[in-house]
Design a protein around this motif. Structure first.
Motif, PDB file in Angstrom:
ATOM      1  N   LYS A  56      16.944  16.319   5.666  1.00  0.00           N
ATOM      2  CA  LYS A  56      15.716  15.654   6.135  1.00  0.00           C
ATOM      3  C   LYS A  56      16.039  14.556   7.162  1.00  0.00           C
ATOM      4  CE  LYS A  56      14.707  14.462   1.868  1.00  0.00           C
ATOM      5  NZ  LYS A  56      15.888  15.043   1.183  1.00  0.00           N
ATOM      6  N   SER A  57      16.978  13.670   6.792  1.00  0.00           N
ATOM      7  CA  SER A  57      17.322  12.582   7.720  1.00  0.00           C
ATOM      8  C   SER A  57      17.988  13.128   8.973  1.00  0.00           C
ATOM      9  CB  SER A  57      18.261  11.577   7.050  1.00  0.00           C
ATOM     10  OG  SER A  57      17.620  10.964   5.958  1.00  0.00           O
ATOM     11  N   SER A  58      18.822  14.164   8.819  1.00  0.00           N
ATOM     12  CA  SER A  58      19.478  14.756   9.999  1.00  0.00           C
ATOM     13  C   SER A  58      18.447  15.344  10.944  1.00  0.00           C
ATOM     14  CB  SER A  58      20.457  15.861   9.579  1.00  0.00           C
ATOM     15  OG  SER A  58      21.443  15.334   8.741  1.00  0.00           O
ATOM     16  N   LEU A 182       9.483   8.516  10.450  1.00  0.00           N
ATOM     17  CA  LEU A 182       9.658   7.511   9.404  1.00  0.00           C
ATOM     18  C   LEU A 182      10.616   8.026   8.329  1.00  0.00           C
ATOM     19  CD1 LEU A 182       5.829   6.714   8.927  1.00  0.00           C
ATOM     20  CD2 LEU A 182       7.442   5.535  10.454  1.00  0.00           C
ATOM     21  N   ASP A 183      11.761   7.375   8.174  1.00  0.00           N
ATOM     22  CA  ASP A 183      12.740   7.798   7.158  1.00  0.00           C
ATOM     23  C   ASP A 183      12.701   6.835   5.974  1.00  0.00           C
ATOM     24  OD1 ASP A 183      14.782   8.852   5.666  1.00  0.00           O
ATOM     25  OD2 ASP A 183      16.221   8.961   7.315  1.00  0.00           O
ATOM     26  N   GLU A 184      11.958   7.212   4.959  1.00  0.00           N
ATOM     27  CA  GLU A 184      11.814   6.426   3.731  1.00  0.00           C
ATOM     28  C   GLU A 184      11.475   4.958   4.013  1.00  0.00           C
ATOM     29  OE1 GLU A 184      14.651   7.159   0.739  1.00  0.00           O
ATOM     30  OE2 GLU A 184      14.895   9.264   1.276  1.00  0.00           O
ATOM     31  N   PRO A 185      10.387   4.723   4.736  1.00  0.00           N
ATOM     32  CA  PRO A 185      10.066   3.336   5.105  1.00  0.00           C
ATOM     33  C   PRO A 185       9.641   2.486   3.919  1.00  0.00           C
ATOM     34  CG  PRO A 185       8.252   4.779   5.715  1.00  0.00           C
ATOM     35  CD  PRO A 185       9.367   5.670   5.231  1.00  0.00           C
TER      36      PRO A 185
END
Ligand SMILES: Nc1ncnc2c1ncn2[C@@H]1O[C@H](COP(=O)(O)OP(=O)(O)OP(=O)(O)O)[C@@H](O)[C@H]1O
Ligand SMILES: [Mg+2]
Length: 238
Positions: A56-58, A182-185
């Motif tokens: 997901k983050s990649s 948005l990565d786990e904001p």
């Protein structure tokens, strides 16, 4: 080369492939995803789903051109044209990031010595907003995110994890980006702040922003998501 996007589509990834070669581990290759297609339209909040390590983050970093995919394209509607971030020159990538594509990482990359209020004001003044108005808007947002005024003159380096995360969010949400990644904001936030950030995200996509987000919290996912994309299917065996 001219690429096109349908009227409402703000971002489209096409046949995207990302792998990592671990040179210090005997050249082991990790294939994170391959042949990945996704698109996000104005007003949508697409949730990236899948277990830890699914990529997901990649994917989000690839959409922001922080990671360079091995193949495929990331088409972004930037002002009156479409830019493929996989083929763009570095200056074009920066231009797209400045005006079109906002990114909130899980942790603030601390910028030494710059006061918090300046970090949040600066994105507006560089876009030509009157300095007094920019400061006013930055202050309003910091207040909404419960950053005490006593902290505004300090650089965020010594702030708590949750305070840093809220400064990070303010630095992005002070602008009206057409596209947000948005990565786990909300990962390090308490209930009240999580609700505030949930509201900010909802307001952004209701105002027409196209959002791609990763959210650990099921309540946040249910509140902001309009659609989800499961990455587990794209994981390739190494
Ligand atoms: N910079 C990197 N170098 C090498 N491998 C990486 C790098 N970034 C990610 N990976 C690998 O890619 C895979 C996907 O990682 P990623 O961080 O994208 O997963 P994720 O879905 O965001 O997981 P989580 O939910 O735990 O945050 C993992 O196996 C990880 O080890
Ligand atoms: Mg992740």
């Amino acid at each position: 080369m001219t690429s096109t996007l349908e009227a409402d589509v703000m971002l489209r990834a096409e046949r995207l492939a990302k792998s990592f070669v671990l040179h210090n581990q005997g050249g082991v290759t990790i294939n994170v995803f391959d042949g990945l297609d996704l698109e996000v339209r104005r007003g949508e909040c697409l949730i990236l789903a899948g277990p830890s390590g699914a990529g997901k983050s990649s994917l989000l970093r690839s959409l922001y051109a922080n990671y360079k995919p091995q193949s495929g394209s990331v088409l972004v509607r930037h002002e009156d044209r479409v830019v493929d971030l996989c083929a763009a020159e570095p200056y074009e990538v920066l231009e797209v990031r400045r005006r079109t594509l906002g990114y909130v990482s899980q942790f603030l990359r601390v910028i030494p010595r710059v006061p918090t209020i300046d970090l949040v004001t600066e994105p507006l003044t560089t876009r030509g907003v009157d300095p007094a108005e920019a400061r006013e808007r930055a202050g309003t947002l910091l207040t909404r995110l419960r950053i005490p005024e006593a902290l505004w003159r300090l650089p965020p380096a010594t702030f708590s994890g949750g305070e840093q995360q809220r400064v990070n969010i303010a630095m992005t949400f002070v602008q009206d980006y057409p596209i947000l990644l948005l990565d786990e904001p909300t990962a390090s936030l308490d209930v009240d702040n999580r609700r505030t950030v949930t509201d900010l995200i909802t307001e952004a996509h209701e105002a027409g922003a196209a959002i791609v987000g990763i959210f650990h919290d099921a309540e946040v996912r249910a509140a902001v998501g309009t659609r989800s994309y499961d990455l587990s299917a794209n994981r390739q065996a190494a």
